[in-house]
Design a protein around this motif. Structure first.
Motif, PDB file in Angstrom:
ATOM      1  N   GLU A 173     -12.051   5.533  -1.210  1.00 18.06           N
ATOM      2  CA  GLU A 173     -11.821   5.192  -2.613  1.00 18.06           C
ATOM      3  C   GLU A 173     -11.137   3.834  -2.747  1.00 18.06           C
ATOM      4  O   GLU A 173     -11.531   2.993  -3.569  1.00 18.06           O
ATOM      5  CB  GLU A 173     -10.967   6.281  -3.277  1.00 18.06           C
ATOM      6  CG  GLU A 173     -11.653   7.630  -3.411  1.00 18.06           C
ATOM      7  CD  GLU A 173     -11.643   8.440  -2.120  1.00 18.06           C
ATOM      8  OE1 GLU A 173     -12.283   9.498  -2.089  1.00 18.06           O
ATOM      9  OE2 GLU A 173     -10.991   8.009  -1.139  1.00 18.06           O
ATOM     10  N   ARG A 174     -10.127   3.627  -1.936  1.00 15.82           N
ATOM     11  CA  ARG A 174      -9.384   2.358  -1.998  1.00 15.82           C
ATOM     12  C   ARG A 174     -10.245   1.208  -1.477  1.00 15.82           C
ATOM     13  O   ARG A 174     -10.139   0.078  -1.968  1.00 15.82           O
ATOM     14  CB  ARG A 174      -8.104   2.491  -1.169  1.00 15.82           C
ATOM     15  CG  ARG A 174      -7.123   1.349  -1.346  1.00 15.82           C
ATOM     16  CD  ARG A 174      -6.511   1.343  -2.737  1.00 15.82           C
ATOM     17  NE  ARG A 174      -5.421   0.387  -2.824  1.00 15.82           N
ATOM     18  CZ  ARG A 174      -5.578  -0.934  -2.971  1.00 15.82           C
ATOM     19  NH1 ARG A 174      -6.785  -1.448  -3.047  1.00 15.82           N
ATOM     20  NH2 ARG A 174      -4.527  -1.723  -3.046  1.00 15.82           N
ATOM     21  N   THR A 175     -11.102   1.490  -0.508  1.00 10.31           N
ATOM     22  CA  THR A 175     -11.997   0.464   0.027  1.00 10.31           C
ATOM     23  C   THR A 175     -12.960  -0.029  -1.044  1.00 10.31           C
ATOM     24  O   THR A 175     -13.166  -1.241  -1.214  1.00 10.31           O
ATOM     25  CB  THR A 175     -12.798   1.018   1.222  1.00 10.31           C
ATOM     26  OG1 THR A 175     -11.901   1.308   2.301  1.00 10.31           O
ATOM     27  CG2 THR A 175     -13.843   0.022   1.696  1.00 10.31           C
TER      28      THR A 175
ATOM     29  N   ASP B 221      -3.096   5.548   0.393  1.00 11.51           N
ATOM     30  CA  ASP B 221      -4.151   4.536   0.354  1.00 11.51           C
ATOM     31  C   ASP B 221      -4.803   4.351   1.721  1.00 11.51           C
ATOM     32  O   ASP B 221      -5.818   3.648   1.836  1.00 11.51           O
ATOM     33  CB  ASP B 221      -3.587   3.168  -0.071  1.00 11.51           C
ATOM     34  CG  ASP B 221      -3.224   3.106  -1.544  1.00 11.51           C
ATOM     35  OD1 ASP B 221      -3.847   3.832  -2.341  1.00 11.51           O
ATOM     36  OD2 ASP B 221      -2.303   2.336  -1.889  1.00 11.51           O
TER      37      ASP B 221
ATOM     38  N   ARG C 123      -9.816   9.548  -8.259  1.00 13.59           N
ATOM     39  CA  ARG C 123      -8.899   8.630  -7.577  1.00 13.59           C
ATOM     40  C   ARG C 123      -9.506   7.233  -7.531  1.00 13.59           C
ATOM     41  O   ARG C 123      -8.820   6.234  -7.760  1.00 13.59           O
ATOM     42  CB  ARG C 123      -8.621   9.143  -6.159  1.00 13.59           C
ATOM     43  CG  ARG C 123      -7.652   8.286  -5.357  1.00 13.59           C
ATOM     44  CD  ARG C 123      -6.269   8.299  -5.946  1.00 13.59           C
ATOM     45  NE  ARG C 123      -5.306   7.652  -5.064  1.00 13.59           N
ATOM     46  CZ  ARG C 123      -4.141   7.169  -5.458  1.00 13.59           C
ATOM     47  NH1 ARG C 123      -3.790   7.258  -6.730  1.00 13.59           N
ATOM     48  NH2 ARG C 123      -3.319   6.603  -4.601  1.00 13.59           N
ATOM     49  N   LEU C 124     -10.804   7.158  -7.239  1.00 14.53           N
ATOM     50  CA  LEU C 124     -11.491   5.870  -7.264  1.00 14.53           C
ATOM     51  C   LEU C 124     -11.418   5.262  -8.658  1.00 14.53           C
ATOM     52  O   LEU C 124     -11.135   4.068  -8.817  1.00 14.53           O
ATOM     53  CB  LEU C 124     -12.949   6.044  -6.836  1.00 14.53           C
ATOM     54  CG  LEU C 124     -13.862   4.831  -7.031  1.00 14.53           C
ATOM     55  CD1 LEU C 124     -13.326   3.607  -6.294  1.00 14.53           C
ATOM     56  CD2 LEU C 124     -15.281   5.155  -6.571  1.00 14.53           C
TER      57      LEU C 124
ATOM     58  N   HIS D 207      -8.127   3.615  -9.345  1.00 11.14           N
ATOM     59  CA  HIS D 207      -8.028   2.292  -8.720  1.00 11.14           C
ATOM     60  C   HIS D 207      -8.822   1.259  -9.521  1.00 11.14           C
ATOM     61  O   HIS D 207      -8.361   0.130  -9.741  1.00 11.14           O
ATOM     62  CB  HIS D 207      -8.568   2.336  -7.288  1.00 11.14           C
ATOM     63  CG  HIS D 207      -7.733   3.121  -6.329  1.00 11.14           C
ATOM     64  ND1 HIS D 207      -6.366   2.992  -6.247  1.00 11.14           N
ATOM     65  CD2 HIS D 207      -8.079   4.037  -5.384  1.00 11.14           C
ATOM     66  CE1 HIS D 207      -5.900   3.794  -5.303  1.00 11.14           C
ATOM     67  NE2 HIS D 207      -6.927   4.438  -4.768  1.00 11.14           N
TER      68      HIS D 207
ATOM     69  N   LEU E 173       0.828  -1.195   0.000  1.00 11.00           N
ATOM     70  CA  LEU E 173       0.000   0.000   0.000  1.00 11.00           C
ATOM     71  C   LEU E 173       0.867   1.250   0.000  1.00 11.00           C
ATOM     72  O   LEU E 173       1.949   1.270   0.586  1.00 11.00           O
ATOM     73  CB  LEU E 173      -0.907   0.021   1.236  1.00 11.00           C
ATOM     74  CG  LEU E 173      -1.927  -1.117   1.367  1.00 11.00           C
ATOM     75  CD1 LEU E 173      -2.623  -1.031   2.715  1.00 11.00           C
ATOM     76  CD2 LEU E 173      -2.941  -1.073   0.234  1.00 11.00           C
TER      77      LEU E 173
ATOM     78  N   ASP F 159     -11.192  -2.098  -3.477  1.00 12.38           N
ATOM     79  CA  ASP F 159     -10.835  -3.371  -2.855  1.00 12.38           C
ATOM     80  C   ASP F 159     -12.028  -4.322  -2.864  1.00 12.38           C
ATOM     81  O   ASP F 159     -11.879  -5.522  -3.117  1.00 12.38           O
ATOM     82  CB  ASP F 159     -10.356  -3.120  -1.425  1.00 12.38           C
ATOM     83  CG  ASP F 159      -9.640  -4.320  -0.817  1.00 12.38           C
ATOM     84  OD1 ASP F 159      -8.849  -4.965  -1.528  1.00 12.38           O
ATOM     85  OD2 ASP F 159      -9.871  -4.608   0.373  1.00 12.38           O
TER      86      ASP F 159
ATOM     87  N   LEU G  18      -8.164   1.513   4.949  1.00  4.94           N
ATOM     88  CA  LEU G  18      -8.116   1.955   3.558  1.00  4.94           C
ATOM     89  C   LEU G  18      -9.008   3.173   3.380  1.00  4.94           C
ATOM     90  O   LEU G  18     -10.075   3.269   3.995  1.00  4.94           O
ATOM     91  CB  LEU G  18      -8.597   0.840   2.625  1.00  4.94           C
ATOM     92  CG  LEU G  18      -7.723  -0.407   2.473  1.00  4.94           C
ATOM     93  CD1 LEU G  18      -8.378  -1.377   1.485  1.00  4.94           C
ATOM     94  CD2 LEU G  18      -6.318  -0.063   2.012  1.00  4.94           C
ATOM     95  N   THR G  19      -8.595   4.106   2.538  1.00  8.57           N
ATOM     96  CA  THR G  19      -9.450   5.243   2.229  1.00  8.57           C
ATOM     97  C   THR G  19     -10.754   4.744   1.616  1.00  8.57           C
ATOM     98  O   THR G  19     -10.850   3.592   1.162  1.00  8.57           O
ATOM     99  CB  THR G  19      -8.772   6.188   1.228  1.00  8.57           C
ATOM    100  OG1 THR G  19      -8.574   5.481  -0.011  1.00  8.57           O
ATOM    101  CG2 THR G  19      -7.435   6.698   1.753  1.00  8.57           C
TER     102      THR G  19
END
Length: 215
Positions: free
Chosen positions: A147-149, A134, A181-182, A185, A130, A152, A144-145
């Motif tokens: 967006e990162r969540t 993140d 940002r999302l 990812h 990471l 994921d 996790l942020t």
């Protein structure tokens, strides 16, 4: 002596949701047997394997997530070489911490930088590298942020209707800080699967987040 012992534990517990571990107690000279006696007397309460709460300390929402993070050594493990905490809430666990989505937590999910074993039931540890951006602390828990969540969840193969609901929750709560940002990812996942993941997910959610520059 009892007051001194409680004071020592209180200093530790006030840093993390009123909780502390047997390992942390040992650093201030308090042995497991002493903790057992204190629990029997009602001065502390056992909430998970090797994790206690100070009597009178309020229970945090989804306390099991926080207690398990402590039991896994989250408060004491050295950070990864990238500066990221060694134990980060991920997947549905992260979504629950953020208060988005509607998931049944039948398993607690954390990301670690290297192989790590555990005997704790209902815990999944995944190795991922990471970046610092993140991860962010949510009530002190490395998570996790948003967006990162969401990305994921997609990467884990979560039902897309549930992920779409998570997106809606995040947008309506003002927790989705960067739609682009999302999308970045999700594009990584899309390149592997050959799908327009970001556009498809936003269409399914019925929401076009402000700032999304997709076609």
């Amino acid at each position: 002596m009892a007051d001194v012992t409680l004071a020592r534990l209180g200093v530790i517990a006030e840093q993390r949701w009123g909780l502390f571990t047997t390992a942390q107690a040992a650093t201030v000279g308090i042995a497991r047997k002493q903790l057992s006696r204190m629990a029997a007397a009602g001065a502390i309460e056992r909430v998970a394997h090797g994790v206690y709460r100070m009597a009178g300390a309020p229970s945090v929402g989804h306390e099991t997530i926080y207690a398990t993070w402590l039991a896994l050594g989250g408060a004491t493990a050295p950070r990864a070489d990238t500066g990221v905490p060694a134990l980060v809430a991920a997947g549905t666990t992260a979504a629950t911490v953020h208060g988005i989505g509607d998931f049944l937590l039948d398993e607690l999910d954390y990301i670690v930088p290297a192989r790590k074993g555990t005997r704790l039931p209902g815990v999944r540890l995944r190795i991922r590298r990471l970046a610092p951006d993140d991860v962010l602390p949510v009530d002190g828990l490395p998570t996790l942020t948003v967006e990162r969540t969401i990305a994921d969840l997609v990467d884990l193969g979560t039902d897309m209707s549930l992920v779409a609901g998570t997106v809606r929750d995040a947008v309506r709560a003002g927790k989705l800080l960067s739609a682009d940002r999302l999308a970045e990812h999700l594009d990584v996942i899309g390149r592997r699967t050959g799908c327009e993941v970001a556009a498809d997910l936003f269409e399914l959610s019925g929401i076009r987040p402000e700032g999304f520059r997709g076609d």
